[in-house]
Structures are given as structure tokens and as C-alpha cells.
Write an enzyme that holds these catalytic residues in place. Structure first.
Site, short mmCIF file in Angstrom:
data_model
loop_
_atom_site.label_atom_id
_atom_site.label_comp_id
_atom_site.label_asym_id
_atom_site.label_seq_id
_atom_site.Cartn_x
_atom_site.Cartn_y
_atom_site.Cartn_z
N LEU A 1 19.69 8.02 56.69
CA LEU A 1 19.67 6.76 57.44
C LEU A 1 20.00 5.64 56.46
O LEU A 1 19.12 5.08 55.80
CB LEU A 1 18.29 6.53 58.08
N ALA A 2 21.30 5.35 56.35
CA ALA A 2 21.74 4.30 55.42
C ALA A 2 21.42 2.94 56.02
O ALA A 2 21.62 2.72 57.22
CB ALA A 2 23.23 4.43 55.15
N HIS A 3 20.92 2.03 55.21
CA HIS A 3 20.57 0.71 55.72
C HIS A 3 20.43 -0.26 54.55
O HIS A 3 20.42 0.15 53.39
CB HIS A 3 19.28 0.75 56.53
N ALA A 4 20.33 -1.53 54.86
CA ALA A 4 20.10 -2.56 53.84
C ALA A 4 19.36 -3.70 54.49
O ALA A 4 19.19 -3.72 55.72
CB ALA A 4 21.43 -3.02 53.24
#
Lengths: 150, 90
Positions: free
Chosen positions: A63-66
Site C-alpha cells: 500500500l504505497a502512500h505519502a
């Protein structure tokens, strides 16, 4: 409710050389749907460089996020399935075959929506079904489980 | 009882961990207040917590704490979460 997942934010059977390439694809998909600017991909990569591959939260799934910022234009999800799984360097959950990208415009509204992912992926077959999906309709059908009330 | 779920930036994975910790607690018949925090604020968020839920990669970010640090490998595996929570607080 899950953050919106428009068809334009779905990429199936993509090729990535490494985890950075895979995260970039998830960022590209968010940019395509208008949820983030193209620069958001690099923000998501930076989070993993800073904190390590903790975004690989289950076997085969990242779960890529920023953080919310100038790159996040709207709440949104993207789904990228990889033709060849890539390693993120996670101790237990490598290799990754499905990368979700997550854009959030604020950190509060966001928590409730993301929790909807639990409704999809608490079904342990969901990740392999996503990885094997051959059409955006199939992906959307699997992700629809996230709209159920918990 | 208070449980804090942490993640790197506080917007994504801790929310999943929080909701699944709540489900695991319900299954165990235990009651606790579960909150989500980013790694930078965990010292404040977990000041009065009994348990910190973390991914393997973030353990080193927690620093000194009196709480039990419970490491979750698969955020969607309610069996794993329930078993580890029960060991920590049961």
C-alpha cells in the site's frame, strides 16, 4: 467508503524492474485519474526510503502512500498488478504482485476510508485474485467489497 | 486499555491495523481503545498505552516505551493479530 478508484487508475499486468518502478506505476495511475500530480510517485518512494518497506502490509501486497501535500489533488486509490512480482525488501511479505497507490488530501477523513480495505483483503484470496485479474472490470468487482459496511 | 497502531506517515497502514485490531479484540471478547499514530508522534500517542501495534520495519522507530510492542506481519490476518494481542494482554 473507500477513496475513489476510477478505471483510469487501474493498470493490469505491468512490468516493473524493481520496487521503485512498481511504486512509480502506482503514482502514474493516480496522476492519470487526477488524484495526484506526477510528482506524488517520488513522494511515495521517499516514504519507503525513509521508513523501510513497511508498506508491504500482507504477503504480495503493498500500500504505497505519502503524506497529504501539494502533490495530492483528491482522495483516490490506484491498483497496479505486476506481470512479474518484485521484491520490496520486506522480511515476510515479499515478493509483491499488487501495488495499491493511495492519495489523501487530509489525514483525518482518510482513516475511515482506508479501513475499508480491510473488508477486501481480510478475505485471504483477494490478493491472488487481483494479481490474476485480466480486466479492469474484474479488479473493480474485487475492490467493490471495500464498500461494504464493516 | 489503550492500544496504539503506528505507521510511517499516519495516513494509510495504521488505519488498517486499527480496524483489524478492533475486530480481533471483538473476537477475543476484549475491550480497548485503539488509536492510530504516525511513527514521529508515537511517544506522545502511546504515553498511556498498554500495547503498540507495529510492522517489523517500524519497531526501531518507537524508542523507549513501557508498552508491549506487538509486531504484526500480515495486517489482514485476524488470526495472527488476535493471537498476538491475546498473548500481550490476555
Amino acid at each position: 467508503m473507500l477513496p475513489p478508484l476510477p478505471e483510469t487508475a487501474i493498470t493490469i499486468g505491468a512490468q516493473a524492474d524493481d520496487w521503485r518502478g512498481a511504486v512509480r506505476l502506482a503514482g502514474d495511475a493516480l496522476a492519470r485519474s487526477g488524484a495526484a500530480t506526477p510528482a506524488f510517485a517520488e513522494e511515495m518512494i521517499r516514504v519507503i526510503e525513509e521508513f523501510g518497506p513497511y508498506v508491504v502490509i500482507a504477503p504480495g501486497l503493498a500500500l504505497a502512500h505519502a503524506r497529504p501535500g501539494p502533490e495530492t489533488l483528491a482522495d483516490g486509490l490506484s491498483v497496479v498488478t505486476l506481470a512479474t512480482p518484485v521484491a520490496f525488501g520486506h522480511a515476510h511479505n515479499d515478493p509483491v504482485s499488487v501495488v495499491l497507490g493511495l492519495s489523501a488530501t487530509n489525514s483525518d477523513g482518510h482513516i475511515a476510508g482506508v479501513a475499508g480495505l480491510a473488508n477486501i483483503f481480510n478475505d485471504e484470496g483477494a490478493i491472488s485474485r487481483l494479481a490474476a485479474a485480466t480486466s479492469t472490470d474484474e479488479v473493480l468487482a474485487i475492490m467493490k467489497q471495500g464498500e461494504r459496511q464493516s | 486499555m489503550k492500544i496504539v497502531a503506528i505507521c510511517g506517515v499516519g495516513v494509510g497502514t495504521s488505519a488498517i491495523l486499527k480496524v483489524n485490531a478492533e475486530r480481533a479484540l471483538a473476537r477475543l471478547g476484549l475491550e480497548a481503545d485503539v488509536t492510530a499514530s504516525d511513527a514521529a508522534n508515537v511517544q506522545v500517542a502511546a504515553e498511556d498505552a498498554q500495547v503498540i501495534l507495529s510492522s517489523p520495519e517500524l519497531v526501531s522507530r518507537i524508542g523507549k516505551t513501557f508498552a508491549d510492542v506487538v509486531v504484526i506481519e500480515n495486517y489482514f490476518d485476524l488470526d495472527e493479530i488476535a493471537e498476538k494481542l491475546q498473548k500481550a494482554i490476555g
